[in-house]
Design a protein around this motif. Structure first.
Motif, PDB file in Angstrom:
ATOM      1  N   PRO A 173       1.317   7.147  -6.924  1.00 52.03           N
ATOM      2  CA  PRO A 173      -0.083   6.987  -7.870  1.00 52.03           C
ATOM      3  C   PRO A 173      -0.315   8.074  -8.656  1.00 52.03           C
ATOM      4  O   PRO A 173      -0.206   9.348  -8.512  1.00 52.03           O
ATOM      5  CB  PRO A 173      -1.119   6.798  -6.509  1.00 52.03           C
ATOM      6  CG  PRO A 173      -0.147   6.473  -5.409  1.00 52.03           C
ATOM      7  CD  PRO A 173       1.063   7.048  -5.883  1.00 52.03           C
ATOM      8  N   LYS A 180       1.004   5.557   0.496  1.00 54.01           N
ATOM      9  CA  LYS A 180       0.227   6.220   1.022  1.00 54.01           C
ATOM     10  C   LYS A 180       1.196   7.683   1.249  1.00 54.01           C
ATOM     11  O   LYS A 180       2.182   7.402   1.501  1.00 54.01           O
ATOM     12  CB  LYS A 180       0.027   6.113   2.672  1.00 54.01           C
ATOM     13  CG  LYS A 180      -1.229   6.965   3.266  1.00 54.01           C
ATOM     14  CD  LYS A 180      -1.496   6.408   4.485  1.00 54.01           C
ATOM     15  CE  LYS A 180      -2.552   7.361   5.478  1.00 54.01           C
ATOM     16  NZ  LYS A 180      -3.020   6.804   6.628  1.00 54.01           N
ATOM     17  N   ARG A 215       0.846  -1.278  -0.028  1.00 54.72           N
ATOM     18  CA  ARG A 215      -0.109   0.062  -0.198  1.00 54.72           C
ATOM     19  C   ARG A 215       1.046   1.246  -0.094  1.00 54.72           C
ATOM     20  O   ARG A 215       1.790   1.210   0.457  1.00 54.72           O
ATOM     21  CB  ARG A 215      -0.993   0.061   1.161  1.00 54.72           C
ATOM     22  CG  ARG A 215      -1.930   0.829   1.203  1.00 54.72           C
ATOM     23  CD  ARG A 215      -3.359   0.763   1.847  1.00 54.72           C
ATOM     24  NE  ARG A 215      -4.347   1.393   1.502  1.00 54.72           N
ATOM     25  CZ  ARG A 215      -5.094   1.147   0.550  1.00 54.72           C
ATOM     26  NH1 ARG A 215      -5.283   0.060   0.115  1.00 54.72           N
ATOM     27  NH2 ARG A 215      -6.139   1.874   0.348  1.00 54.72           N
ATOM     28  N   TYR A 239      -2.680  10.863  -1.167  1.00 55.50           N
ATOM     29  CA  TYR A 239      -3.253   9.461  -1.732  1.00 55.50           C
ATOM     30  C   TYR A 239      -2.968   8.382  -0.680  1.00 55.50           C
ATOM     31  O   TYR A 239      -2.367   8.460   0.204  1.00 55.50           O
ATOM     32  CB  TYR A 239      -2.342   9.430  -3.023  1.00 55.50           C
ATOM     33  CG  TYR A 239      -0.815   9.446  -2.893  1.00 55.50           C
ATOM     34  CD1 TYR A 239      -0.169  10.669  -3.165  1.00 55.50           C
ATOM     35  CD2 TYR A 239      -0.085   8.298  -2.506  1.00 55.50           C
ATOM     36  CE1 TYR A 239       1.149  10.782  -3.081  1.00 55.50           C
ATOM     37  CE2 TYR A 239       1.465   8.464  -2.230  1.00 55.50           C
ATOM     38  CZ  TYR A 239       2.110   9.611  -2.641  1.00 55.50           C
ATOM     39  OH  TYR A 239       2.977   9.712  -2.497  1.00 55.50           O
ATOM     40  N   ASP A 240      -3.733   7.366  -0.988  1.00 56.89           N
ATOM     41  CA  ASP A 240      -3.656   5.986  -0.112  1.00 56.89           C
ATOM     42  C   ASP A 240      -4.218   5.037  -1.172  1.00 56.89           C
ATOM     43  O   ASP A 240      -5.352   4.749  -1.184  1.00 56.89           O
ATOM     44  CB  ASP A 240      -4.405   6.475   1.079  1.00 56.89           C
ATOM     45  CG  ASP A 240      -4.739   5.231   2.067  1.00 56.89           C
ATOM     46  OD1 ASP A 240      -3.528   4.389   1.750  1.00 56.89           O
ATOM     47  OD2 ASP A 240      -5.208   5.019   2.943  1.00 56.89           O
ATOM     48  N   ASP A 241      -3.262   4.388  -1.740  1.00 56.64           N
ATOM     49  CA  ASP A 241      -3.941   3.432  -2.737  1.00 56.64           C
ATOM     50  C   ASP A 241      -3.087   2.020  -2.701  1.00 56.64           C
ATOM     51  O   ASP A 241      -2.153   1.995  -2.013  1.00 56.64           O
ATOM     52  CB  ASP A 241      -3.442   4.151  -4.274  1.00 56.64           C
ATOM     53  CG  ASP A 241      -4.286   5.119  -4.611  1.00 56.64           C
ATOM     54  OD1 ASP A 241      -4.962   5.771  -4.068  1.00 56.64           O
ATOM     55  OD2 ASP A 241      -4.098   5.483  -5.764  1.00 56.64           O
TER      56      ASP A 241
END
Lengths: 238, 382
Positions: B256, A135, A133, A163-165
Motif C-alpha cells: 500500500p 498488513k 486485507r 500498514y494495515d489496509d
C-alpha cells in the motif's frame, strides 16, 4: 389443462418428498490454514509462511446409494499468507488475509460402523475472492539515518512503517475466480433421530493462479486445509 | 473403500506442482539468454509498470529474435546489442534508469534514456553550476564549503555556499546530497562550517526576511539528507507524499502507499519566514524530493525551471527486492527502488515538478554575471 397441471403438481411434490427423504443439511465451521505456493527464489532474505483463518459452510448431502452421496457445501473461507523478511531485515513483513466465497461440489463415499460414519469426500470447487486485507511493516526510505562506526564504516538504519489496509483489487492483476480440486475426510456421529455431529478435514488445492499470467509470469496457488466441526440434520423422517 | 484412503493421500501429497522461476543469475552463454535475463528481471524489479506505457510483452516479441541472431563472442554484435538496449529503454519513464555495461569491450559505456531525452529537446543546454555566480550576490563573510571525500560521485566534490543577501535573506546552496556524511566526517570541515552557519541562522531567525535554498544543478544523493536539512526548518513531522515498493514478483505487486514525512531534527525551530527554493532542469532525485517536501509548507514557493523528473529514490535491491539489478557478465541496471507520489496525488516521475514562478535559464544573462532566477526571487521578496 387442469389435469396436466395436477399431474405436474403431484410430480413436483413427489420429487420434493423424494429429495427430502434422501437429503441432509447442516452447518460446519472451524479453522483454515493456507499456504501460498509460488517461487520466490529470486527474493533475498525472504520466506513465505502460511496463515490460519476461519471457515464456515453449509453442507448439503444427497443420497444416491447408501454408500454414495452427492455433496456440496457453500461457504466462506479465509486464505492468507505472509511474506516475511529474514536476517538483518527481520521485522519487515507483508501479510495478506483473503476471504473467499467457495462452492465445492463432489461425492462422498461412506462407510458405517454402529453410530459412526466415515466419509471420503473428493470433489472440485470454485472460489470467488470476496475481499482482502494487507498488513505489514516496511523500511521507510525517508526514515533512514546513517551511523558511522569507529572504523569509518557507514551503516543505514531505517524506521519501520506499519500498514494495515484493505486490499485494492486490480482487474489487470487479480484473478477473482479460483478453481481447484478438494479431497476430504469426514466423520459423523449419529446423536439421535435425525441429528448427526460432524467433523471433517478438507484440502483445497487451487489449480488456477491468484494473479493473471499476463502480469505475473510466476504463478501462485493457494493450498488450504480446513478443519471443521458441526451438525447435520436429515430431512428424512424415518 | 479400503483402497480409497491411500489413493486420496497420494493425491493430496503427491500432486504438488514444481513452479519454475525465470530469474537466473548464472552467466549467460548466448545473447538470447542475456535478453531473457534482462527482460525477466525488468518484470520483477522495475517499479513503474503501473504507469509506464511501454508494452513489455511487445518488447519481448520484437527483440528476442534480434538478440538470437547476435553472438556473444563477436565484438560487432556486442556493440549492436547496445543499440538494441538503448532502443528498448528509450520509452521507460523512470528517470533514474541507466544501463552500464560491464563486458570488457563495452566497459565504461552506458545508456541514460532520460539524459538522451533532455538532449533532444529544442532548448537543450548543458548543466551549469550557479554556486560561483551566486557568491557575487552574497554579503561579505559568506561561507564556501568543499569536500572531496564526500561527494555524490567520484571526482565531483560536494560544494556548499551559505550566507546572507542584504543582511536579512538567508541563503544556502549545495550541489549534492552528501551533507550529513560530510558534516560528521573529518574531511568536511568547510562544509560543516557553512552548514553550522545556516543552521544557527535558522535557530536565531530574528530579523530574517526570507530563506533561499538553491538546488539548481543538484543531482541528488543520500536520502538521509532530507531529514538532516529540511528537518531543521520544521518542528513537527511534515507529510509531503507517499511511497510504495514492490511486494511480490508480479509486475503490479505493490505494498500500500505509505505516508512520506520529513522528521524534525531535535531542537529545530519552525521557520516562519518565506522560503524560496531555486530549482532547474538538472535538479534531480533528492533535490526534487527536497523541493517538493518544502513546497508543502504554506510559505514556500519554487522558482526556476521544471525539475528533472527522477523522483523515486534509489537503494540496494536487497532492501525491497526491487530496483537495481545485474545481468551477469554483461550489464548492470540502475532503476528506482521506490515509487513516490506527491501529496497532491500526482506522480511526477518522468515529468518533473513545475515551479510556481518559471524563469528560464538565460545564457546571455549569465554571461554578464546576472542570475535571472535568483533576481526573480529577490524581486518577490522585495
Amino acid at each position: 389443462m387442469n389435469s396436466r397441471r395436477i399431474q405436474i403438481f403431484f410430480f413436483t411434490v413427489l420429487i420434493k418428498v423424494s429429495l427430502f427423504a434422501q437429503t441432509s443439511v447442516g452447518v460446519e465451521g472451524g479453522l483454515s490454514y493456507n499456504t501460498y505456493h509460488t517461487n520466490i527464489a529470486n527474493r533475498s532474505s525472504t520466506e513465505l509462511t502460511g496463515l490460519s483463518g476461519f471457515n464456515l459452510d453449509l453442507p448439503f448431502r444427497y443420497k444416491v446409494y447408501p454408500w454414495l452421496y452427492i455433496t456440496t457445501a457453500p461457504g466462506i473461507v479465509q486464505k492468507g499468507y505472509s511474506m516475511d523478511r529474514t536476517d538483518s531485515l527481520y521485522g519487515e513483513y507483508d501479510r495478506h488475509i483473503n476471504t473467499f466465497l467457495q462452492l465445492p461440489v463432489g461425492v462422498s463415499l461412506q462407510y458405517e460402523w454402529w453410530r459412526l460414519r466415515g466419509t471420503l469426500d473428493p470433489g472440485f470447487y470454485a472460489g470467488y475472492w470476496l475481499s482482502g486485507r494487507v498488513k505489514g511493516a516496511i523500511a521507510d526510505i525517508f526514515g533512514v539515518s546513517e551511523n558511522t562506526n569507529s572504523a569509518g564504516q557507514t551503516t543505514q538504519q531505517f524506521r519501520l512503517r506499519p500498514y494495515d489496509d484493505p486490499y485494492s483489487f486490480l482487474s489487470q492483476r487479480d484473478n477473482r475466480w479460483q478453481f481447484g480440486w478438494v479431497p476430504g475426510l469426514g466423520l459423523q456421529y449419529h446423536l439421535t433421530g435425525r441429528y448427526w455431529l460432524t467433523a471433517s478435514s478438507r484440502y483445497h488445492q487451487s489449480i488456477t493462479s491468484q494473479e493473471k499470467a499476463s502480469v505475473s509470469p510466476i504463478p501462485a496457488y493457494n493450498h488450504t486445509w480446513t478443519f471443521s466441526i458441526g451438525g447435520l440434520f436429515s430431512l428424512d423422517k424415518k | 473403500m479400503k483402497y480409497c484412503l491411500p489413493f486420496f493421500l497420494v493425491l493430496i501429497f503427491g500432486c504438488k506442482k514444481n513452479i519454475s522461476n525465470p530469474i537466473d543469475d548464472r552467466p549467460a552463454t548466448s545473447f538470447g539468454q542475456v535478453f531473457d535475463q534482462y527482460w525477466n528481471k525488468m518484470n520483477v524489479n522495475y517499479l513503474y509498470w503501473d504507469i509506464d506505457t511501454t508494452n513489455w510483452d511487445l518488447v519481448y516479441s520484437r527483440y528476442r529474435p534480434l538478440f538470437d541472431k547476435l553472438q556473444l563472442n563477436n565484438p560487432a554484435d556486442v556493440s549492436r546489442s547496445v543499440g538494441y538496449f538503448r532502443s528498448i529503454a528509450d520509452g521507460l519513464i523512470d528517470h533514474h534508469y541507466t544501463i552500464s555495461f560491464t563486458n570488457p569491450p563495452l566497459k565504461d559505456s552506458s545508456i541514460d534514456p532520460s539524459v538522451d531525452h533532455l538532449t533532444r529537446i529544442s532548448d537543450f543546454r548543458n548543466p551549469f553550476s550557479f554556486i560561483t555566480m551566486d557568491e557575487r550576490y552574497l554579503d561579505p563573510g559568506y561561507l564556501y564549503g568543499s569536500d572531496n571525500s564526500n561527494s555524490a560521485s567520484p571526482g565531483w566534490p560536494l560544494v556548499t555556499l551559505a550566507g546572507t543577501i542584504h543582511s536579512n535573506i538567508l541563503f544556502f546552496a549545495f550541489n549534492a546530497f552528501a551533507l550529513s556524511a560530510s558534516y560528521s566526517s573529518s574531511g568536511g570541515g568547510s562544509v560543516k562550517a557553512s552548514l553550522d552557519y545556516f543552521f544557527d541562522r535558522l535557530q536565531n531567525s530574528t530579523g530574517l526576511k526570507a530563506i533561499i535554498i538553491d538546488v539548481r544543478d543538484n543531482q541528488g544523493g543520500a536520502v538521509s539528507d532530507l531529514n538532516f536539512l529540511a528537518g531543521r526548518i520544521i518542528n513537527q513531522p511534515l507529510p509531503f507524499g507517499y511511497t510504495r515498493y514492490k511486494s511480490g514478483n508480479g509486475k503490479l505487486d505493490y505494498t500500500p502507499w505509505i505516508p512520506a514525512t520529513v522528521e524534525p531534527q531535535p531542537g529545530a525551530r519552525a521557520a516562519t519566514a518565506p522560503i524560496f527554493v531555486l530549482a532547474d532542469r538538472y535538479s534531480a532525485s533528492m533535490a526534487e524530493i527536497l523541493t517538493m517536501a518544502l513546497r508543502t509548507l504554506p510559505q514556500c514557493k519554487v522558482v526556476g525551471e521544471t525539475t528533472f523528473g527522477a523522483t523515486g529514490p534509489l537503494t540496494e535491491n536487497a532492501l525491497y527486492n526491487d530496483g537495481a539489478f545485474n545481468v551477469a557478465g554483461l550489464l548492470s541496471v540502475e532503476t528506482s527502488s521506490t515509487e513516490f507520489k506527491y501529496h497532491d496525488g500526482l506522480i511526477y516521475e518522468g515529468k518533473g515538478f513545475s515551479p510556481d514562478y518559471p524563469v528560464p535559464f538565460s545564457a546571455s544573462a549569465i554571461a554578464t554575471g546576472d542570475d535571472p532566477q535568483l533576481d526573480r526571487v529577490l524581486a518577490l521578496i522585495q
